[in-house]
Write a protein that holds these residues in place. Sequence first.
Motif, short mmCIF file in Angstrom:
data_model
loop_
_atom_site.label_atom_id
_atom_site.label_comp_id
_atom_site.label_asym_id
_atom_site.label_seq_id
_atom_site.Cartn_x
_atom_site.Cartn_y
_atom_site.Cartn_z
N GLY A 1 0.84 -1.21 0.00
CA GLY A 1 0.00 0.00 0.00
C GLY A 1 0.87 1.24 0.00
O GLY A 1 2.04 1.20 0.38
N TYR A 2 0.29 2.36 -0.43
CA TYR A 2 1.04 3.61 -0.42
C TYR A 2 1.35 4.05 1.01
O TYR A 2 0.54 3.86 1.91
N SER A 3 2.52 4.64 1.18
CA SER A 3 2.90 5.15 2.50
C SER A 3 2.12 6.40 2.84
O SER A 3 2.02 6.77 4.00
N PHE A 4 1.62 7.11 1.81
CA PHE A 4 0.80 8.29 2.09
C PHE A 4 -0.63 8.02 1.65
O PHE A 4 -0.87 7.36 0.65
N LEU B 1 2.35 15.97 4.08
CA LEU B 1 3.31 16.41 3.08
C LEU B 1 3.01 17.86 2.72
O LEU B 1 1.84 18.26 2.65
N PHE C 1 -3.11 11.57 -1.37
CA PHE C 1 -1.75 11.12 -1.07
C PHE C 1 -1.06 12.09 -0.10
O PHE C 1 0.14 12.30 -0.20
N MET D 1 0.96 10.91 5.83
CA MET D 1 1.69 9.67 6.05
C MET D 1 0.83 8.76 6.92
O MET D 1 0.28 9.19 7.93
N ARG D 2 0.74 7.50 6.55
CA ARG D 2 -0.21 6.64 7.27
C ARG D 2 0.29 6.30 8.67
O ARG D 2 1.42 5.85 8.84
N TYR E 1 8.23 17.20 0.25
CA TYR E 1 8.83 17.78 1.46
C TYR E 1 7.83 17.82 2.62
O TYR E 1 6.62 17.95 2.41
N PHE E 2 8.40 17.74 3.84
CA PHE E 2 7.61 18.00 5.05
C PHE E 2 7.87 19.44 5.51
O PHE E 2 6.98 20.15 5.91
N ARG F 1 11.52 1.65 -0.17
CA ARG F 1 10.60 2.54 -0.86
C ARG F 1 11.22 3.91 -1.04
O ARG F 1 11.89 4.42 -0.13
N PHE G 1 10.34 7.92 -3.12
CA PHE G 1 9.18 8.73 -3.48
C PHE G 1 9.59 9.88 -4.40
O PHE G 1 10.60 10.53 -4.14
N MET H 1 5.40 6.46 -5.67
CA MET H 1 6.16 5.60 -4.76
C MET H 1 6.72 4.43 -5.57
O MET H 1 6.02 3.87 -6.40
N ASN I 1 -3.20 -3.84 -5.61
CA ASN I 1 -3.48 -5.00 -4.74
C ASN I 1 -4.75 -5.74 -5.14
O ASN I 1 -5.48 -6.23 -4.29
#
Lengths: 782, 341
Positions: free
Chosen positions: A515-518, A537, A545, A548-549, B160-161, B193, B195, B207, B331
């Motif tokens: 799964g996506y991290s975001f 983000l 997206f 972040m999960r 970016y954060f 991973r 990004f 990703m 998935n």
Amino acid sequence: MKAQIAWLRELVDLEGISVEQMISRMTMSGTNIEGVESVCDENRGVIIAQIKSVRAHPDAKKLLVCDIDTGTKVVQVVTGAPNVKEGARVLLALPGARLFGGVDIQATELRGVHSEGMLCSFEELGYSKSVIAKEYSDGIVILPEDAPLGEEFAQAYGLCEGVMEAEITFNRPDCLSMYGLAREFSATFEREADLLPRKDFSTLPPGEVKVEIDESICPAYIALEFEGVEAVSSPFSWQLRLMEMGVRPINLLVDATNLTMLYSGSPTHAFDQDTLGPEGIRVRAARNGEVTETLDGVKRKLCDGDILITNGERIIAIGGIMGGEDTQITEKTKRVLVEFATFDKKQIRLTSKRLGLRTEASARFEKGVESQRIQLAVSIFLELMKGRYSSVKLSGILFEKEREAVFMRYSRVALLLGITLKPDEIMRLFERIEFSYEEIERNGERGLLVRAPFYRSDIEIEADLLEEIARLYGFDNIPSSLPALNKPANQYSATLKEWKLRELLWALGIDETVGYSFVSPGHIQRLGLDDQEPLMLRNPLGEEFSQMRPSLLVTALECLVNNQKRGAQSQAIYEIGNVFYRENGEMMQEKKLSISILDAGDFYVLKGMIEMILDDFGVEARYEPGTSSFFHPHRSADIIVEGNILGNIGVLHPKTAAVWELEGEVVLAEINLERLFSYDIPETVFTAPSRFPTSARDIALLVDEKVTHEQIVDVIEAEGVPLLQKVELFDTFSHPSWEGKKSMAYHMVFGSDERTLNTEEVEEIYDRIYTRLKNQLHAQRR
Amino acid sequence: MKEQLNAIRIKFSQEIDEVQELQELENLRIEFLGKNGALTEILRGMGKLPKEDRPIMGALANEVRDELEAKIERRKEEIKESLLEEKIKSEWIDITLPGKKASIGHPHPSTLTIREIIDVFHSMGFVLEDGPEIETVLNNFDALNSPPDHPSRDMSDTFYFDEKHLLRTHTSPVQVRTMMKQKPPIRMISIGRCFRNDALDATHSPMFTQCEGLVIDEGITMGDLKGTLEQFVRLLFGADTESVFRPHNFPFTEPSAEVDITCFKCKGAGCRFCSGSGAIEILGCGMVHPAVLEHCGIDSEKYTGFAFGMGIERVAMLRYEIDDIRYLFENDQRFTRQFRR
């Protein structure tokens, strides 16, 4: 960067070298040729012909009938082109010719008149509309009077070899020009280049325009003032070359600036000097809120720092990016000011990005333009304009900056590249790329003090020179070797544990997901997670997206829902991935495992999987009533190991299931893998099995339904030591008529390593166990 | 008496042939050899015989008894045999009915590719290292000699954060972390991973997974870089896989190269996977830039090294002929269940 092969051949002696050789050898020397396109790929049989006469079609207003001289005969052709005229040289596709898009030309009748072929436009030859000059945009091509009659057009104009698309890497902005590419060809094939020398233009009369620059943002600015020029169409050969290079021809002056830029790599801009006013040119930084209209007709809002070309009063161009609307060249232009400049590359990049305005000019300015390159551009421009003006004057400022010499030790060639080269072999390689050198000794090491030409801004340290040697020597000529293994690898135990875990999960019948991290913040809310300090983000791809999960279960539920919608019956999925959260302001991540089942069993099925995993990792856990809000409050548990929460498991809360529109029985678990992997798997030490037989007894108990298995086992074990070896639940049962009671049946095994137990002994323990169960848990034997 | 014995013998022979079941056989045994059986009766009458005849007749009677007993035993075996045969016959099953199986889980194709790559590098002495996905600008760009104006730093390329933190755009920061904490020799890979701010389409995903490697020691040359990666692609894609190293440019290596390998689908003949070229671009690599070594506290005069990287999804997509990267993150059970461990 596009490069017309015919133009390259004018600049470098590439006699006898095929396009295939160019592609392969240039690619191996560092200029990756991504492809070659030619009008001839799609065209054949289009010849240069001359219109003898034009007359009206007897039966159609919009058609004309022409007699056309092909050089060997005269044929009759019907055309709808409005711009045909007697005597014009045109492009004729005779029967048998093929045009762009697979159009085959045949002799035909048009409204009863025989037509022996077709007059062609540039579009029919395959040129993109965006590069065709206005004058040819709705009509056939009219060629110059000296076009060779009867010859194939593409051949006569050298178009057949086509145009290369060269991939220019970040370190080689010098190759964003024919000048740079020609030098690379010259170095690669060791052939002479015939490039225009930089002229000394101190002999030119000084200009009248006063140029005032801010050196911090515009270190060099040259203005050429031309009088007696006309913004007519440029020569056909220029137009054709520009089109091949992907630039639309406009008029003589603009075309000259574009050809100069393509040749030199230095962008130039032409202003109508009569629109500039008397104050001259002033380059300054913009202030927030200023607005100007660029020549594409768009009003642009400016910010502090943007570089502006002004006439002292108003803005006439955004420096290095685009000229202004009201100073551009028109048919009325008589006097022209041509700008050759270099600007602060960082600012150009910022401005062009902010305005979303990336032009051929800005792409070059943001890499930096050297003073020498400006000098070269001026020379090229003057050469192109030769005989097309009455007078020229020059004003402005140039700075010459010598490139610093770089010392390269001979010893490093073998050390870094693994090849042995003699000093003179190294010198030969540098000569090929026109690097000057001097052999010296420094700190006891012999080597070359190398000075790169002005255009090689990428040469700064020794490794840069070694790279030049490697690519010219040829990567494919460097012999392969294997480094000695000085330290054997030991696989990290966490890695091994992760693969052991994956194998087990697959063996348990669980499919892997990624799964996506975001994820969407909405999904996190819908799971009922209260993320106090969400990790957002700053520039996500979209809302979906953006966060972040904090839990793998967000993506797991999404996956269950999607597969259910696609018609999946039952699902068992896992994911190994990171979750993210903040702790004391720090951004944290943690590796976790999620297992989710849908209509593939109940709480105990998933708990059984978790127990198998923990058993296999030698970890013993206790299960305490769950605390997560998204789980069923009475069907969920925290998994506790050594007093810490290792993870949790539970049936999805019916309310959460409804929010996600999930149908069926959903059970989820999440395990902290960093914690799981931190426990050592106990090493096996063999103990001999007892030689004495064991005795087994079963006991079926009737207890209150809230009495737990754990409570019963705790009692049995407490009373059973030391002879109790094993206790196992083998049946549970309840009946509606029992009113709050249930039956639990256990299998107990007793034994000793020292002797065979006698019946009385076993009976005695059994009774003791039962008595205690009775006293403590009010259990009754069934 | 002799006649009587003979008569018994004949009668027994006739009767035993008719016997079909074990119980009948037992009845027959009792009839002849039981306490009141025919033969027992005769033996009982022996006492009446003249003394001299007794041994002869005794021997004869015993002979008959042995014979009868042997015949009964034999018949017993025959009956048992035929009973078993009948039972076996009745036990026919339809062996084409499906077996009773527990389901087995399916792996993600990227995981399969990762496992293969780890196995190959492990066999070549590489250690697997891990690092965080949320990285610092320092580790992701600055320490890797990325110029301040490099387009990869843009917001349009990198997530970016804040000013200092981002989602790593490659696994190279793990190399930085490894060099910071460990002295050479270093021989590592990292897989994880990464990004990039790319909109999702058939060939791009925000990703993706990258595998990168690093070797640092005294005397590591570009020849070692070539030899190591040639070995790697032969072990991963087959012994006849050729590699071509083309010059390229990365901020963190110098010289830098891209590696094309023989297309492992068509063996170089040209197919849709290699766009007819017979070759597939698979790796980026180069000799570690001295500025990167120095930043990480490694003496670039004493040590040299090389680094390389590749995209896991690209390898997986080629290997399994997956034509759209989105499948890898959707998935869909119907997708996942096509892959075997």
